[in-house]
Design a protein around this motif. Structure first.
Motif, PDB file in Angstrom:
ATOM      1  N   PRO A  82       0.811  -1.233   0.000  1.00  0.00           N
ATOM      2  CA  PRO A  82       0.000   0.000   0.000  1.00  0.00           C
ATOM      3  C   PRO A  82       0.840   1.277   0.000  1.00  0.00           C
ATOM      4  O   PRO A  82       0.390   2.305  -0.496  1.00  0.00           O
ATOM      5  CB  PRO A  82      -0.820  -0.094   1.298  1.00  0.00           C
ATOM      6  N   THR A  83       2.049   1.239   0.541  1.00  0.00           N
ATOM      7  CA  THR A  83       2.879   2.449   0.578  1.00  0.00           C
ATOM      8  C   THR A  83       3.935   2.412  -0.530  1.00  0.00           C
ATOM      9  O   THR A  83       4.950   3.112  -0.450  1.00  0.00           O
ATOM     10  CB  THR A  83       3.587   2.587   1.940  1.00  0.00           C
ATOM     11  N   GLY A  84       3.678   1.603  -1.560  1.00  0.00           N
ATOM     12  CA  GLY A  84       4.688   1.365  -2.596  1.00  0.00           C
ATOM     13  C   GLY A  84       5.040   2.546  -3.486  1.00  0.00           C
ATOM     14  O   GLY A  84       6.054   2.511  -4.187  1.00  0.00           O
ATOM     15  N   ASN A  85       4.228   3.597  -3.455  1.00  0.00           N
ATOM     16  CA  ASN A  85       4.523   4.751  -4.309  1.00  0.00           C
ATOM     17  C   ASN A  85       5.391   5.793  -3.615  1.00  0.00           C
ATOM     18  O   ASN A  85       5.806   6.761  -4.232  1.00  0.00           O
ATOM     19  CB  ASN A  85       3.216   5.450  -4.723  1.00  0.00           C
ATOM     20  N   ILE A  86       5.570   5.620  -2.312  1.00  0.00           N
ATOM     21  CA  ILE A  86       6.259   6.681  -1.562  1.00  0.00           C
ATOM     22  C   ILE A  86       7.403   6.123  -0.717  1.00  0.00           C
ATOM     23  O   ILE A  86       7.556   4.896  -0.570  1.00  0.00           O
ATOM     24  CB  ILE A  86       5.265   7.414  -0.627  1.00  0.00           C
ATOM     25  N   GLU A  87       8.166   7.025  -0.183  1.00  0.00           N
ATOM     26  CA  GLU A  87       9.215   6.650   0.777  1.00  0.00           C
ATOM     27  C   GLU A  87       9.455   7.855   1.672  1.00  0.00           C
ATOM     28  O   GLU A  87       8.982   8.956   1.392  1.00  0.00           O
ATOM     29  CB  GLU A  87      10.501   6.239   0.047  1.00  0.00           C
ATOM     30  N   VAL A  88      10.162   7.603   2.758  1.00  0.00           N
ATOM     31  CA  VAL A  88      10.446   8.708   3.672  1.00  0.00           C
ATOM     32  C   VAL A  88      11.941   9.002   3.619  1.00  0.00           C
ATOM     33  O   VAL A  88      12.757   8.096   3.807  1.00  0.00           O
ATOM     34  CB  VAL A  88      10.033   8.359   5.118  1.00  0.00           C
ATOM     35  N   ALA A  89      12.274  10.250   3.328  1.00  0.00           N
ATOM     36  CA  ALA A  89      13.677  10.650   3.371  1.00  0.00           C
ATOM     37  C   ALA A  89      13.985  11.041   4.814  1.00  0.00           C
ATOM     38  O   ALA A  89      13.528  12.074   5.296  1.00  0.00           O
ATOM     39  CB  ALA A  89      13.904  11.825   2.435  1.00  0.00           C
ATOM     40  N   ALA A  90      14.722  10.171   5.497  1.00  0.00           N
ATOM     41  CA  ALA A  90      14.922  10.381   6.939  1.00  0.00           C
ATOM     42  C   ALA A  90      15.865  11.543   7.183  1.00  0.00           C
ATOM     43  O   ALA A  90      16.956  11.609   6.605  1.00  0.00           O
ATOM     44  CB  ALA A  90      15.466   9.116   7.568  1.00  0.00           C
ATOM     45  N   ALA A  91      15.424  12.482   8.032  1.00  0.00           N
ATOM     46  CA  ALA A  91      16.294  13.586   8.428  1.00  0.00           C
ATOM     47  C   ALA A  91      16.873  13.299   9.816  1.00  0.00           C
ATOM     48  O   ALA A  91      17.936  13.773  10.177  1.00  0.00           O
ATOM     49  CB  ALA A  91      15.497  14.885   8.454  1.00  0.00           C
ATOM     50  N   ARG A  92      16.129  12.533  10.588  1.00  0.00           N
ATOM     51  CA  ARG A  92      16.575  12.219  11.947  1.00  0.00           C
ATOM     52  C   ARG A  92      16.137  10.796  12.280  1.00  0.00           C
ATOM     53  O   ARG A  92      15.005  10.394  11.972  1.00  0.00           O
ATOM     54  CB  ARG A  92      15.923  13.185  12.927  1.00  0.00           C
ATOM     55  N   LEU A  93      17.027  10.023  12.851  1.00  0.00           N
ATOM     56  CA  LEU A  93      16.691   8.652  13.244  1.00  0.00           C
ATOM     57  C   LEU A  93      17.159   8.422  14.672  1.00  0.00           C
ATOM     58  O   LEU A  93      18.306   8.717  15.001  1.00  0.00           O
ATOM     59  CB  LEU A  93      17.367   7.667  12.282  1.00  0.00           C
ATOM     60  N   THR A  94      16.274   7.984  15.519  1.00  0.00           N
ATOM     61  CA  THR A  94      16.645   7.716  16.912  1.00  0.00           C
ATOM     62  C   THR A  94      16.412   6.239  17.200  1.00  0.00           C
ATOM     63  O   THR A  94      15.337   5.712  16.891  1.00  0.00           O
ATOM     64  CB  THR A  94      15.749   8.528  17.880  1.00  0.00           C
ATOM     65  N   VAL A  95      17.410   5.599  17.782  1.00  0.00           N
ATOM     66  CA  VAL A  95      17.235   4.197  18.179  1.00  0.00           C
ATOM     67  C   VAL A  95      16.525   4.166  19.529  1.00  0.00           C
ATOM     68  O   VAL A  95      17.005   4.733  20.503  1.00  0.00           O
ATOM     69  CB  VAL A  95      18.598   3.484  18.266  1.00  0.00           C
ATOM     70  N   LEU A  96      15.360   3.523  19.566  1.00  0.00           N
ATOM     71  CA  LEU A  96      14.608   3.435  20.836  1.00  0.00           C
ATOM     72  C   LEU A  96      14.931   2.150  21.575  1.00  0.00           C
ATOM     73  O   LEU A  96      14.820   2.069  22.793  1.00  0.00           O
ATOM     74  CB  LEU A  96      13.101   3.502  20.567  1.00  0.00           C
ATOM     75  N   ALA A  97      15.279   1.099  20.811  1.00  0.00           N
ATOM     76  CA  ALA A  97      15.664  -0.172  21.438  1.00  0.00           C
ATOM     77  C   ALA A  97      16.449  -1.000  20.444  1.00  0.00           C
ATOM     78  O   ALA A  97      16.125  -1.032  19.253  1.00  0.00           O
ATOM     79  CB  ALA A  97      14.426  -0.941  21.899  1.00  0.00           C
ATOM     80  N   LYS A  98      17.471  -1.668  20.960  1.00  0.00           N
ATOM     81  CA  LYS A  98      18.263  -2.548  20.095  1.00  0.00           C
ATOM     82  C   LYS A  98      17.672  -3.949  20.156  1.00  0.00           C
ATOM     83  O   LYS A  98      16.882  -4.254  21.051  1.00  0.00           O
ATOM     84  CB  LYS A  98      19.712  -2.580  20.582  1.00  0.00           C
ATOM     85  N   SER A  99      18.062  -4.803  19.240  1.00  0.00           N
ATOM     86  CA  SER A  99      17.601  -6.193  19.291  1.00  0.00           C
ATOM     87  C   SER A  99      18.759  -7.131  19.001  1.00  0.00           C
ATOM     88  O   SER A  99      19.555  -6.880  18.097  1.00  0.00           O
ATOM     89  CB  SER A  99      16.498  -6.425  18.266  1.00  0.00           C
ATOM     90  N   GLN A 100      18.827  -8.193  19.765  1.00  0.00           N
ATOM     91  CA  GLN A 100      19.751  -9.270  19.418  1.00  0.00           C
ATOM     92  C   GLN A 100      19.202  -9.938  18.156  1.00  0.00           C
ATOM     93  O   GLN A 100      18.023  -9.806  17.863  1.00  0.00           O
ATOM     94  CB  GLN A 100      19.767 -10.313  20.533  1.00  0.00           C
ATOM     95  N   PRO A 101      20.035 -10.706  17.451  1.00  0.00           N
ATOM     96  CA  PRO A 101      19.492 -11.476  16.323  1.00  0.00           C
ATOM     97  C   PRO A 101      18.393 -12.404  16.853  1.00  0.00           C
ATOM     98  O   PRO A 101      18.535 -12.986  17.930  1.00  0.00           O
ATOM     99  CB  PRO A 101      20.698 -12.289  15.831  1.00  0.00           C
ATOM    100  N   LEU A 102      17.269 -12.525  16.139  1.00  0.00           N
ATOM    101  CA  LEU A 102      16.153 -13.329  16.631  1.00  0.00           C
ATOM    102  C   LEU A 102      16.499 -14.822  16.561  1.00  0.00           C
ATOM    103  O   LEU A 102      17.273 -15.230  15.708  1.00  0.00           O
ATOM    104  CB  LEU A 102      14.892 -13.062  15.803  1.00  0.00           C
ATOM    105  N   PRO A 103      15.889 -15.617  17.432  1.00  0.00           N
ATOM    106  CA  PRO A 103      16.176 -17.068  17.422  1.00  0.00           C
ATOM    107  C   PRO A 103      15.594 -17.790  16.208  1.00  0.00           C
ATOM    108  O   PRO A 103      15.952 -18.922  15.936  1.00  0.00           O
ATOM    109  CB  PRO A 103      15.528 -17.572  18.711  1.00  0.00           C
ATOM    110  N   PHE A 104      14.665 -17.146  15.512  1.00  0.00           N
ATOM    111  CA  PHE A 104      14.102 -17.767  14.300  1.00  0.00           C
ATOM    112  C   PHE A 104      13.557 -16.661  13.396  1.00  0.00           C
ATOM    113  O   PHE A 104      13.310 -15.542  13.862  1.00  0.00           O
ATOM    114  CB  PHE A 104      12.992 -18.774  14.639  1.00  0.00           C
ATOM    115  N   PRO A 105      13.379 -16.972  12.104  1.00  0.00           N
ATOM    116  CA  PRO A 105      12.819 -15.940  11.224  1.00  0.00           C
ATOM    117  C   PRO A 105      11.366 -15.679  11.566  1.00  0.00           C
ATOM    118  O   PRO A 105      10.656 -16.595  12.009  1.00  0.00           O
ATOM    119  CB  PRO A 105      12.937 -16.550   9.819  1.00  0.00           C
TER     120      PRO A 105
END
Ligand code: ASP
Length: 471
Positions: A82-105
């Motif tokens: 549904p959002t295939g026609n657009i994209e967001v040009a990021a001006a600011r990115l904040t990490v709110l939480a990190k993640s370890q690699p997941l145990p499964f896909p």
């Protein structure tokens, strides 16, 4: 700036927005990094300059992004989302939480991953689109069922979880009492007795989305805990209750896009079902309907009230609180004669071979309930001890009433074409009867046991150890 959802972006081309969610994928293209950002509503493409803060960014990290929504260049458009026609040009990115690699896909259906692993990390398993959809469909179904019942004048009322054992043909889970040494509560196998008592109270139309808790060996479509739309009505016939349950089912299923083979639902007797299908749960779908995911319902009525156990004693086939179908049979019940010929007012709803609802018109006469338990081999004293409260309530102007419970999880299994109940429950028990994520059942410490006046006399670990020693 107020955070918006990915699905709200399409009409905001040229605007600055704030989004938040999980990094689903990351693709590095030299100086640019493309992210797919996922929130509860969908995904959107984010374009970032390869700056320091995104160097380490990995899938499943939680981020907040501010930037401008832009139309994608023609050749980069993706009609698949549904959002295939657009994209967001990021001006600011904040990490709110990190993640370890997941145990499964989590971008697969997940059927190939072991149950144990999936349920240990159920909160991650639930990020899977299939399970997100299942639980959202469940929520919509329940809301629609509520909407229907409210429109028919039902009152939603909760009943206790700490209660006294009610016979529903299963084993109770029990809870020791701290205040009354040696005494136990039982968790409800269903709200049966309370909902009947609510009829004595004059509510006339009750429902709740109830948890039924039964200590039975788990299998594909059965678990220790299941949820049901539980309802009870006063001044009704069997057909009235069946009608309400049927209308509710059709209404709620159509809200989630269910296709129903036969409306109104056919009604067959237990005897016809046994003769025709060799079982009281059967599948009426044609091969074509099976492929199309259609739901085929049927009501089954006129079950025998009692059957003999292996030991040669009478037991109830469905629900001891039911009434026989007519006055003549009620008389037989009172006299304890022709027991094998007594037909219960029970009705079961089957769908695609699964039992998805069941209920009955109850007896509201104390002497009939007493006679039922007498046939079941209870002494007068035991009847009084176990069901004296019901007999008493029936002596204070309890109206005729009947009800039903719909195990809507099974219905959703059929609709979603899932084979296991756990696929439509958030935190199901494992097939081995253990909880998801948290380790239970687990031991209590000494103080807890003491406070509950409990002594564990033969811990299984000890028994196991002994058995192993012997070998
Ligand atoms: N108590 C029954 C059950 O939970 C349903 C009913 O008869 O209303 O299956």
């Amino acid at each position: 700036m107020q955070r918006i959802l990915t699905t709200e972006t399409s009409k905001k081309i040229g605007e600055q927005v704030k989004l938040a969610g999980w990094v689903q994928t990351r693709r590095d293209h030299g100086k640019l990094v493309f992210l797919d950002l996922r929130d509860r509503a969908g995904i959107i493409q984010i374009v970032c300059k390869n700056a320091k803060e995104i160097e380490n960014l990995r899938p499943e990290w939680v981020v907040e992004i501010e930037g401008e929504i832009k139309e994608r260049p023609q050749e980069m458009k993706n009609p698949g989302i549904p959002t295939g026609n657009i994209e967001v040009a990021a001006a600011r990115l904040t990490v709110l939480a990190k993640s370890q690699p997941l145990p499964f896909p989590i971008d697969t259906l997940g059927y190939d991953i072991s149950e144990e692993t999936r349920l240990k990390y159920r909160y991650l398993d639930l990020r899977r689109p299939r399970l997100q959809r299942n639980l959202k469909v469940r929520s919509t179904y329940v809301q629609a069922a509520r909407e229907y019942l409210f429109s028919k004048g039902f009152t939603e009322i909760e009943t206790p979880l700490l209660t006294k054992s009610t016979p529903e043909g299963s084993r109770d889970f029990v809870v020791p009492s701290r205040i009354y040494p040696g005494k136990f509560f039982a968790l409800p196998q269903s709200p049966q007795q309370y909902k009947q008592l609510l009829m004595a109270s004059g509510f006339e139309r009750y429902f709740q989305i109830a948890r039924a808790i039964r200590d039975e060996d788990p299998r594909a479509d059965r678990a220790f805990e299941h949820s049901q739309v539980d309802l009870e009505m006063s001044f009704v016939s069997r057909e009235d209750v069946m009608g309400v349950v049927e209308e509710m089912t059709v209404f709620a299923l159509e809200k989630i896009g269910g296709k129903i083979a036969n409306k109104p639902f056919p009604v067959v007797t237990y005897q016809e079902a046994m003769e025709k299908y060799g079982a009281d749960k059967f599948d009426l779908r044609s091969e074509k309907e099976k492929k199309e995911g259609v739901l085929a319902f049927a009501w089954v009525v006129d079950f025998p009230f009692f059957e003999k156990t292996k030991e040669g004693e009478w037991t109830f086939t469905h629900n001891p609180f039911s009434s026989p179908v007519n006055e003549e049979q009620e008389q037989w019940l009172l006299e304890g004669k022709n027991v094998e010929k007594i037909v219960t007012s029970q009705y079961d709803l089957v769908c695609n071979g699964l039992e998805v609802a069941g209920g009955s018109i109850r007896t509201h006469k104390p002497e009939v309930l007493q006679a039922t338990f007498r046939i079941l081999g209870y002494t007068e004293q035991k009847i009084e001890e176990k069901f004296g409260h019901m007999l008493e309530a029936f002596r204070y102007g309890t109206p005729p009433h009947g009800g039903c419970a719909q195990g809507f999880e099974r219905l959703l299994m059929a609709f979603l074409r899932e084979e296991y109940l756990r696929e439509v429950q958030a935190f199901p028990q494992t097939g081995q009867g253990r909880t998801s994520v948290m380790e239970a059942p687990s031991e209590l410490n000494e103080e807890q046991l003491e406070e509950l006046h409990l002594k564990v006399i033969n811990p299984p670990s000890l028994k196991l150890r002994r058995a192993r020693k012997k070998k």
